[in-house]
Design a protein around this motif. Structure first.
Motif: not given
Length: 351
Positions: A10, A14, A17, A34, A37, A41, A216, A219-220
């Motif tokens: 993580t 992040v 990314s 991605y 990640t 998460l 988060a 966004y990813v």
């Protein structure tokens, strides 16, 4: 050990990314970053919902786990709809149904069955869920496909919107039935297992971590969607395979992990609630919501799946109903479900 690995993933994933999207790194590298990640998460989302499950009980805990697990998929799908990738969205919904019913339930039965020769779960919930699965997949998903053969695009979309509204209403009624009017009416022998351990995090800490992880992931996920086209070209994958296998596994990573942990701890009520409850939420809430949300974008998405997708989902539903209706599981039943998933995965890869 696993928690430390996910924590490292993580804290590295992040920032990478963010850097990768700003510096326009190659799509294949970004796709891998991605995906890893999101999985890292998702582990935090899984641990947070596990803590809330211990506090709230198996039904509400399983519902919370499925809801936040499906939040990842919903976020990815909305961004995919915005990009006009309706085929990927429908395929990812198919993949979620197959993944939850065959892979998550199969792995839970298998892993739990290795430790315990015979595991039990609430037979009344299993039978209740069977009827809803039959309705959601074999009625609500098949009807638009059959009727659309003699309809225009506009009429098919109108039918899809009507079915979507009915599905959402029935799903909310099902929650009201299980959590309010008939809460505690149908008890199983294993129902009292949930409060044996202390939650890892307090209620407030779990909610805060859940909220931050979801932001988060949003966004990813948006960046992940933009890599699909190039990745499909590089690896020779179809949109169907990316949706059914890749997006579905990444999007449902949180509940996958949680269900296995609960099965290993012999908490099959929660494990089954996550696997089957998540499928019902996908079919009766997430899919209809995406149909309604798609009306806001240039390209609308009717609730019409391809024939291979429909056959695969119907087969998965019938198999899980036959295996789970007795309220018991063992490792061989889990292996049977996983074998079915692998067969379908090979089919979608070669299609």
């Amino acid at each position: 050990m696993a928690n430390k690995i996910f924590m490292i993933m993580t804290f590295i994933g992040v920032p990478l990314s963010v850097m990768g999207s700003l510096m326009h790194w190659p799509s294949t590298i970004l796709f891998v970053i991605y995906c890893l990640t999101i999985i890292a998460l998702a582990s935090y989302m899984g641990r947070a919902t596990e803590s809330l499950a211990v506090i709230a009980g198996p039904r509400i805990g399983g519902l919370l786990n499925a809801t936040f697990g499906n939040a990842v998929e919903l976020i990815i799908s909305i961004f995919a709809l915005k990009a006009g990738l309706t085929g990927v969205v429908l395929a990812s919904l198919t993949g979620s149904v197959l993944g939850n019913l065959l892979l998550v339930a199969g792995l839970s039965f298998f892993i739990g069955g290795i430790k315990f020769k015979r595991q039990t779960f609430n037979i009344f919930d299993a039978r209740h869920n069977s009827g809803l699965l039959m309705f959601a997949v074999l009625v609500a998903f098949v009807i638009p496909e059959v009727f659309s053969m003699r309809m225009s695009e506009g009429e098919t979309l109108s039918l899809s919107v009507g079915i979507s509204i009915i599905l959402i209403a029935l799903y909310l009624a099902a929650l009201f039935f299980k959590l309010v009017t008939h809460r505690g009416v149908y008890q199983s022998e294993s129902s009292g297992q949930t409060h044996e351990e202390e939650p890892e995090w307090s209620k407030m800490k779990a909610i805060v971590i859940l909220a931050l992880a979801t932001i988060a992931v949003a966004y990813v996920s948006e960046n992940l969607v933009h890599t699909f086209h190039d990745v499909a070209k590089s690896f020779g994958w179809t949109e169907l395979f990316i949706g059914v296998i890749i997006v579905a596994i990444v999007g449902n990573a949180a509940e996958h992990a949680s269900a296995l942990i609960f099965a290993w701890k012999n908490k099959m009520d929660i494990a089954v609630e996550i696997a089957i409850g998540s499928t019902l939420q996908i079919a009766m809430f997430v899919a209809p919501v995406l149909v309604l949300v798609s009306l806001l974008f240039t390209k609308s998405m009717p609730l019409v799946f391809t024939l291979p997708e429909l056959v695969a989902m119907a087969s998965a539903v019938l198999l899980i109903i036959i295996i789970s209706n007795d309220g018991e599981s063992n490792w061989f039943e889990g292996l049977t479900l996983m074998a079915a998933y692998i067969i379908m995965g090979i089919g979608f890869f070669l299609l």
